[in-house]
Design a protein around this motif. Structure first.
Motif, PDB file in Angstrom:
ATOM      1  N   ILE A 106      -7.073  -2.109 -36.285  1.00 20.28           N
ATOM      2  CA  ILE A 106      -8.461  -2.562 -36.431  1.00 20.28           C
ATOM      3  C   ILE A 106      -8.504  -4.041 -36.079  1.00 20.28           C
ATOM      4  CG2 ILE A 106     -10.413  -2.873 -38.014  1.00 20.28           C
ATOM      5  CD1 ILE A 106      -9.133  -0.711 -39.803  1.00 20.28           C
ATOM      6  N   VAL A 107      -9.451  -4.413 -35.243  1.00 18.77           N
ATOM      7  CA  VAL A 107      -9.588  -5.812 -34.858  1.00 18.77           C
ATOM      8  C   VAL A 107     -10.867  -6.369 -35.486  1.00 18.77           C
ATOM      9  CG1 VAL A 107      -9.719  -7.456 -32.952  1.00 18.77           C
ATOM     10  CG2 VAL A 107      -8.401  -5.350 -32.684  1.00 18.77           C
ATOM     11  N   ALA A 108     -10.727  -7.514 -36.149  1.00 17.53           N
ATOM     12  CA  ALA A 108     -11.882  -8.181 -36.748  1.00 17.53           C
ATOM     13  C   ALA A 108     -12.080  -9.522 -36.041  1.00 17.53           C
ATOM     14  CB  ALA A 108     -11.627  -8.419 -38.233  1.00 17.53           C
ATOM     15  N   PRO A 109     -13.324  -9.999 -35.870  1.00 20.88           N
ATOM     16  CA  PRO A 109     -14.545  -9.380 -36.364  1.00 20.88           C
ATOM     17  C   PRO A 109     -14.847  -8.078 -35.627  1.00 20.88           C
ATOM     18  CG  PRO A 109     -15.078 -11.256 -34.963  1.00 20.88           C
ATOM     19  CD  PRO A 109     -13.597 -11.248 -35.116  1.00 20.88           C
ATOM     20  N   GLY A 110     -15.620  -7.275 -36.263  1.00 19.55           N
ATOM     21  CA  GLY A 110     -15.976  -5.991 -35.669  1.00 19.55           C
ATOM     22  C   GLY A 110     -15.550  -4.875 -36.586  1.00 19.55           C
ATOM     23  N   GLY A 111     -14.391  -4.313 -36.292  1.00 18.52           N
ATOM     24  CA  GLY A 111     -13.933  -3.186 -37.093  1.00 18.52           C
ATOM     25  C   GLY A 111     -14.730  -1.932 -36.815  1.00 18.52           C
ATOM     26  N   ASP A 112     -15.597  -1.999 -35.803  1.00 16.71           N
ATOM     27  CA  ASP A 112     -16.395  -0.814 -35.480  1.00 16.71           C
ATOM     28  C   ASP A 112     -15.628   0.054 -34.478  1.00 16.71           C
ATOM     29  OD1 ASP A 112     -16.541  -2.278 -33.211  1.00 16.71           O
ATOM     30  OD2 ASP A 112     -18.692  -2.685 -33.333  1.00 16.71           O
ATOM     31  N   ASP A 113     -16.322   1.033 -33.900  1.00 18.30           N
ATOM     32  CA  ASP A 113     -15.660   1.995 -33.037  1.00 18.30           C
ATOM     33  C   ASP A 113     -14.927   1.337 -31.866  1.00 18.30           C
ATOM     34  OD1 ASP A 113     -16.449   3.976 -34.631  1.00 18.30           O
ATOM     35  OD2 ASP A 113     -18.068   4.709 -33.336  1.00 18.30           O
ATOM     36  N   ARG A 114     -15.536   0.267 -31.296  1.00 13.76           N
ATOM     37  CA  ARG A 114     -14.903  -0.337 -30.120  1.00 13.76           C
ATOM     38  C   ARG A 114     -13.659  -1.123 -30.499  1.00 13.76           C
ATOM     39  NH1 ARG A 114     -19.414  -3.864 -28.975  1.00 13.76           N
ATOM     40  NH2 ARG A 114     -19.762  -3.248 -31.104  1.00 13.76           N
ATOM     41  N   GLU A 115     -13.560  -1.505 -31.767  1.00 17.20           N
ATOM     42  CA  GLU A 115     -12.456  -2.375 -32.197  1.00 17.20           C
ATOM     43  C   GLU A 115     -11.424  -1.626 -33.032  1.00 17.20           C
ATOM     44  OE1 GLU A 115     -12.001  -5.081 -30.962  1.00 17.20           O
ATOM     45  OE2 GLU A 115     -13.886  -6.046 -30.428  1.00 17.20           O
ATOM     46  N   THR A 116     -11.497  -0.283 -33.027  1.00 17.47           N
ATOM     47  CA  THR A 116     -10.552   0.511 -33.801  1.00 17.47           C
ATOM     48  C   THR A 116      -9.804   1.442 -32.857  1.00 17.47           C
ATOM     49  OG1 THR A 116     -12.003   0.458 -35.726  1.00 17.47           O
ATOM     50  CG2 THR A 116     -10.352   2.197 -35.673  1.00 17.47           C
TER      51      THR A 116
END
Ligand SMILES: [Mn+2]
Length: 449
Positions: A106-116
């Motif tokens: 998981i990449v933050a910021p984000g953590g949404d579908d594109r960043e997981t």
């Protein structure tokens, strides 16, 4: 959205029964992996796990999270008697997948579908003939998990490097006993980068249960309640403790429990005063109390419920007096359970109540002297669940309330333990269906309902 994987499973038509003898195994080359495969595990609440991943990313702010799943245990190399696969709790919390050898990024910021990104090992048809069908890096896994980006574990190191460069923040890893044998984790902690422990953040998220978690706990607790009722119904003087254990755990399994949340405690007579007695090999005697502390696990979440009952179905006046004080103490603690209160405050309320209402029941001492353990612990995927014990209650937190009095000189131990959900207005008994007053228990054991 929940995906009903058992429907997908339905496409594997059973082979026709052979006329005689066992079917010859099909040659490996002729066997085609089924593209729509079942997952060992239950449907994922994809919305719930996505919300947990977003919450985690928001707490981190900037950085990268990497979490390994558990591995399959090796039958014959680890413990021959127990090769049960149980998912790593951190991985389960963020995916609800019961798949082996996987990684979550998981990449933050984000953590949404594109960043997981979910990494899965390539499928191995020869291996799957032994251990069953697996999720692989393909569209089935993407649908099952609700994570659109599913890649092969072969690409993990490359994708991780670019994610760390892009995020320009710390790398968060679950640095704990669950990953100490994970070579990649060890290597990453020594590569000179800013590596931090993920656990304090995930633990604080796990402390407040979401709706999916509460429903899993309710299921585990409902199954556990049925088990306790069966144990009370089955009990007779002269029965062995393990026979009562068998009656209890048969009902767990029959109702779909995945396993026990911890070894079942069935302590009769003197054993009722040993807090974590789980040998369960004594033969009960007329007049004994039996203390049963047991919890079914369902969907990775466990119950933790204790009931104490007379093996012959009738409390003696002495047993009833001690029992009623423990029960009244439990109710006093429950009445004070509401948002803002802490476990330490609840513990104090319970001990003060027990002390003030002891009379001469425990001789020269007040009975709280014989209440030799803590009143409460958090409950969830771990029976003693993670989270800071000084945290004031908030709605969605789940704890046990479990006072006890243990008098070894009388072979008399009583513990009553229930699971409680903190609600906006106070609290809710989750295990309230298990008979609890002496009257309810005696009625049930007489054959009543
Ligand atoms: Mn407990």
């Amino acid at each position: 959205m929940r995906i009903a994987l058992f429907l997908v499973f339905g496409i594997t038509a059973p082979a026709p029964a052979p006329a005689q003898g066992p079917p010859a195994p099909a040659p490996l080359g002729a066997w085609t992996p089924i593209p729509e495969l079942p997952v060992m595990g239950r449907p994922v609440d994809t919305a719930a796990v996505a919300a947990r991943r977003r919450a985690l990313a928001a707490r981190i702010g900037r950085g990268v999270v990497l979490v390994p799943s558990a591995h399959e245990r090796q039958l014959e190399r680890d413990y021959v008697q127990d090769n049960d696969f149980r998912q790593n709790n951190t991985f389960f919390y963020l995916t609800e997948l019961e798949t082996q050898d996987a990684w979550l990024l998981i990449v933050a910021p984000g953590g949404d579908d594109r960043e997981t990104v979910l990494f899965l090992p390539p499928r191995n048809p020869a291996q799957e003939r032994w251990t069953g069908l697996r999720l692989g890096p393909d569209s089935v896994a993407a649908r099952a998990s609700g994570i659109p980006r599913v890649l092969s574990t072969d690409s993990l190191d490359r994708v991780l490097r670019s994610a760390r460069a892009r995020a320009a923040g710390p790398l968060y890893l679950p640095l704990d006993v669950s990953t100490r044998d994970e070579p990649r984790i060890t290597d990453l902690t020594f590569d000179g980068g800013d590596v931090r422990s993920l656990r304090p953040i995930v633990d604080s998220l796990r402390l407040v249960k979401d709706a999916d978690e509460v429903s899993r706990l309710r299921k585990a607790i409902d199954i556990t309640t049925l088990g306790h009722i069966a144990a009370m119904r089955a009990a007779r003087p002269g029965m062995w403790e393990y026979e009562i254990e068998a009656a209890l755990e048969a009902v767990f399994r029959r109702n779909g429990a995945d396993r026990v949340g911890y070894p079942s405690i069935v302590g009769s007579g003197p054993n009722s005063t040993t807090l974590h007695y789980d040998v369960n090999r004594r033969r009960t005697r007329d007049g004994d109390l039996v203390l049963v502390d047991a919890g079914a696990e369902w969907g990775q979440y466990t119950a933790d419920v204790t009931r104490t009952f007379p093996v012959n179905g009738r409390f003696t006046p002495r047993q009833k007096a001690i029992y009623d004080l423990v029960l009244a103490t439990e109710l006093a603690a429950y009445d004070s359970t509401r948002p803002g209160v802490t476990i330490a405050q609840l513990n104090r309320i319970a001990r003060d109540y027990m002390g003030a209402h002891s009379g001469s029941l425990c001789g020269d001492q007040t009975c709280d002297v014989y209440f030799i353990h803590g009143l409460s612990h958090w409950l969830g995927m771990d029976v003693h669940d993670v989270g800071d014990y000084s945290t004031p209650f908030r709605p969605g937190m789940v704890l046990t309330i479990e006072p006890g009095i243990y008098l070894p000189q009388e072979s008399l131990g009583v513990r009553i333990e229930d699971d409680v959900l903190v609600t906006p207005g106070g609290a809710e008994w989750l295990s309230g269906k298990a008979p609890r007053t002496t009257q309810e228990i005696e009625r049930l054991m007489r054959g009543g309902r």
